[in-house]
Design a protein around this motif. Structure first.
Motif, PDB file in Angstrom:
ATOM      1  N   THR A 199       0.847  -1.188   0.000  1.00  0.00           N
ATOM      2  CA  THR A 199       0.000   0.000   0.000  1.00  0.00           C
ATOM      3  C   THR A 199       0.881   1.237   0.000  1.00  0.00           C
ATOM      4  O   THR A 199       2.104   1.154   0.191  1.00  0.00           O
ATOM      5  CB  THR A 199      -0.903   0.034   1.243  1.00  0.00           C
ATOM      6  N   VAL A 200       0.245   2.375  -0.193  1.00  0.00           N
ATOM      7  CA  VAL A 200       0.985   3.635  -0.160  1.00  0.00           C
ATOM      8  C   VAL A 200       1.686   3.798   1.185  1.00  0.00           C
ATOM      9  O   VAL A 200       2.873   4.142   1.259  1.00  0.00           O
ATOM     10  CB  VAL A 200       0.034   4.816  -0.421  1.00  0.00           C
ATOM     11  N   ARG A 201       0.968   3.523   2.261  1.00  0.00           N
ATOM     12  CA  ARG A 201       1.540   3.683   3.598  1.00  0.00           C
ATOM     13  C   ARG A 201       2.738   2.754   3.803  1.00  0.00           C
ATOM     14  O   ARG A 201       3.799   3.179   4.272  1.00  0.00           O
ATOM     15  CB  ARG A 201       0.483   3.396   4.667  1.00  0.00           C
ATOM     16  N   SER A 202       2.582   1.484   3.451  1.00  0.00           N
ATOM     17  CA  SER A 202       3.658   0.524   3.708  1.00  0.00           C
ATOM     18  C   SER A 202       4.892   0.836   2.859  1.00  0.00           C
ATOM     19  O   SER A 202       6.021   0.643   3.310  1.00  0.00           O
ATOM     20  CB  SER A 202       3.177  -0.911   3.457  1.00  0.00           C
ATOM     21  N   LEU A 218      -5.087   8.308   0.314  1.00  0.00           N
ATOM     22  CA  LEU A 218      -4.655   7.128  -0.452  1.00  0.00           C
ATOM     23  C   LEU A 218      -3.738   6.208   0.355  1.00  0.00           C
ATOM     24  O   LEU A 218      -3.269   5.201  -0.174  1.00  0.00           O
ATOM     25  CB  LEU A 218      -3.909   7.578  -1.712  1.00  0.00           C
ATOM     26  N   LEU A 219      -3.484   6.514   1.604  1.00  0.00           N
ATOM     27  CA  LEU A 219      -2.476   5.790   2.370  1.00  0.00           C
ATOM     28  C   LEU A 219      -2.734   4.288   2.436  1.00  0.00           C
ATOM     29  O   LEU A 219      -1.784   3.494   2.458  1.00  0.00           O
ATOM     30  CB  LEU A 219      -2.374   6.370   3.787  1.00  0.00           C
ATOM     31  N   ASP A 220      -3.977   3.873   2.482  1.00  0.00           N
ATOM     32  CA  ASP A 220      -4.284   2.445   2.592  1.00  0.00           C
ATOM     33  C   ASP A 220      -4.671   1.818   1.258  1.00  0.00           C
ATOM     34  O   ASP A 220      -5.158   0.690   1.222  1.00  0.00           O
ATOM     35  CB  ASP A 220      -5.406   2.240   3.627  1.00  0.00           C
ATOM     36  N   ARG A 221      -4.430   2.534   0.184  1.00  0.00           N
ATOM     37  CA  ARG A 221      -4.757   2.008  -1.144  1.00  0.00           C
ATOM     38  C   ARG A 221      -3.566   1.222  -1.697  1.00  0.00           C
ATOM     39  O   ARG A 221      -2.423   1.666  -1.617  1.00  0.00           O
ATOM     40  CB  ARG A 221      -5.110   3.158  -2.089  1.00  0.00           C
ATOM     41  N   PRO A 222      -3.796   0.039  -2.290  1.00  0.00           N
ATOM     42  CA  PRO A 222      -2.700  -0.709  -2.929  1.00  0.00           C
ATOM     43  C   PRO A 222      -2.115   0.099  -4.088  1.00  0.00           C
ATOM     44  O   PRO A 222      -2.843   0.786  -4.805  1.00  0.00           O
ATOM     45  CB  PRO A 222      -3.381  -1.985  -3.434  1.00  0.00           C
ATOM     46  N   THR A 223      -0.813   0.009  -4.280  1.00  0.00           N
ATOM     47  CA  THR A 223      -0.177   0.822  -5.314  1.00  0.00           C
ATOM     48  C   THR A 223      -0.698   0.536  -6.733  1.00  0.00           C
ATOM     49  O   THR A 223      -0.750   1.461  -7.540  1.00  0.00           O
ATOM     50  CB  THR A 223       1.358   0.661  -5.275  1.00  0.00           C
ATOM     51  N   PRO A 224      -1.116  -0.723  -7.074  1.00  0.00           N
ATOM     52  CA  PRO A 224      -1.636  -0.913  -8.439  1.00  0.00           C
ATOM     53  C   PRO A 224      -2.938  -0.160  -8.706  1.00  0.00           C
ATOM     54  O   PRO A 224      -3.315   0.025  -9.869  1.00  0.00           O
ATOM     55  CB  PRO A 224      -1.865  -2.430  -8.514  1.00  0.00           C
ATOM     56  N   ARG A 273       0.676   7.810  -8.642  1.00  0.00           N
ATOM     57  CA  ARG A 273       1.916   7.025  -8.555  1.00  0.00           C
ATOM     58  C   ARG A 273       3.131   7.938  -8.598  1.00  0.00           C
ATOM     59  O   ARG A 273       4.114   7.722  -7.890  1.00  0.00           O
ATOM     60  CB  ARG A 273       1.988   6.031  -9.724  1.00  0.00           C
ATOM     61  N   ARG A 274       3.058   8.973  -9.444  1.00  0.00           N
ATOM     62  CA  ARG A 274       4.205   9.867  -9.551  1.00  0.00           C
ATOM     63  C   ARG A 274       4.402  10.644  -8.255  1.00  0.00           C
ATOM     64  O   ARG A 274       5.531  10.880  -7.830  1.00  0.00           O
ATOM     65  CB  ARG A 274       3.986  10.828 -10.723  1.00  0.00           C
ATOM     66  N   ARG A 275       3.308  11.036  -7.613  1.00  0.00           N
ATOM     67  CA  ARG A 275       3.427  11.727  -6.330  1.00  0.00           C
ATOM     68  C   ARG A 275       4.019  10.808  -5.273  1.00  0.00           C
ATOM     69  O   ARG A 275       4.808  11.236  -4.429  1.00  0.00           O
ATOM     70  CB  ARG A 275       2.063  12.264  -5.882  1.00  0.00           C
ATOM     71  N   LEU A 276       3.643   9.524  -5.319  1.00  0.00           N
ATOM     72  CA  LEU A 276       4.222   8.564  -4.377  1.00  0.00           C
ATOM     73  C   LEU A 276       5.707   8.360  -4.663  1.00  0.00           C
ATOM     74  O   LEU A 276       6.523   8.281  -3.731  1.00  0.00           O
ATOM     75  CB  LEU A 276       3.475   7.234  -4.448  1.00  0.00           C
ATOM     76  N   ASP A 277       6.094   8.274  -5.936  1.00  0.00           N
ATOM     77  CA  ASP A 277       7.519   8.185  -6.290  1.00  0.00           C
ATOM     78  C   ASP A 277       8.290   9.355  -5.681  1.00  0.00           C
ATOM     79  O   ASP A 277       9.379   9.185  -5.119  1.00  0.00           O
ATOM     80  CB  ASP A 277       7.697   8.209  -7.811  1.00  0.00           C
TER      81      ASP A 277
END
Length: 257
Positions: A96-99, A131-137, A144-148
């Motif tokens: 997930t985003v958090r993990s 989005l913290l608990d959302r799976p990355t796919p 995704r770019r913000r998470l990168d």
């Protein structure tokens, strides 16, 4: 003192038909707190240069210091002070985003409590809280770019390297990323080095442009200076003139850049 300095930086690959000089002697100086746009046509050597400066690829010649540390003699110290966001990203589809954010913090030596707190702080800064608990796919391209970017900023790096950070993003997501890059410079003094094929992006973001072609620096200066030097209305026209794709106007008056 420059935060990045290179002298004669080279990288040669061995191919079936012999050596290939991808980078043929890059001399580069980047000031602290500067947004530097590293531009060039495909195969010019800019990504190879970026990979050397981020310690992912050892140079075959020349010298470089990054954040005050020798690129070859002390790559671990360089890595502690830089963030790198690759063009393709590197998210784990099982997380997930958090993990992902917590794991990144743990890899940089934070205990679980501090890593979790840092993940939540980054989520606020990059609009990822919901989005913290959302799976990355399940993330959109912009998410995704913000998470990168969040992962690249986990350890508060002095220098952030961005390799084509907005490729494939919609206009709104591109504008959000531009605003974030400016905020990093203005509020935190972060030095940003980015590659991009979007010339409007380089014009809007970069304090200074370095154009690389055939493994060497062929021009550098502010976007305004490069346009003036080639009598160009846009940075794209100046870039095409610099790299020989089209001639500069006959009546243009060159100026120092």
């Amino acid at each position: 003192m420059p935060i990045i300095s290179t002298a004669g930086l080279t990288r040669t690959f061995t191919g079936r038909s012999g050596p290939v000089e991808a980078v043929r002697g890059i001399d580069l100086t980047v000031r602290p707190g500067e947004i530097l746009g590293l531009l060039g046509p495909n195969g010019a050597g800019k990504t190879t240069t970026l990979r050397m400066l981020t310690t992912l690829l050892p140079p075959t010649g020349g010298a470089a210091t990054v954040a005050g540390h020798d690129l070859v003699k002390d790559p671990a110290a360089v890595r502690r002070r830089i963030g790198y966001v690759a063009q393709s990203g590197g998210l784990d589809p099982q997380e997930t985003v958090r993990s992902e954010l917590v794991l990144q913090g743990r890899l940089y030596g934070l205990d679980r409590t501090r890593a979790t707190a840092r993940a939540e702080e980054l989520a606020v800064d990059l609009d990822l809280t919901e989005l913290l608990d959302r799976p990355t796919p399940a993330l959109s391209g912009g998410q995704r770019r913000r998470l990168d970017l969040a992962m690249g900023l986990t350890h508060r790096p002095e220098i952030l390297f961005l390799d084509e950070p907005t490729t494939g993003l919609d206009p709104g997501s591109r504008a959000d990323l531009w605003a974030l890059v400016r905020r990093l410079r203005d509020e935190h003094g972060t030095t940003v080095v980015l590659t991009t094929h979007y010339l409007d992006e380089a014009d809007a973001l970069a304090d200074r442009i370095v154009v690389v072609d055939k493994g060497t620096v062929v021009a550098e200066g502010s976007p305004a200076a490069l346009k003036a030097a080639h009598g160009a209305a846009t940075l794209q026209d100046a870039f095409l003139a610099i790299t020989g794709r089209v001639p500069a106007p006959a009546d243009s008056t060159p100026v120092a850049v």
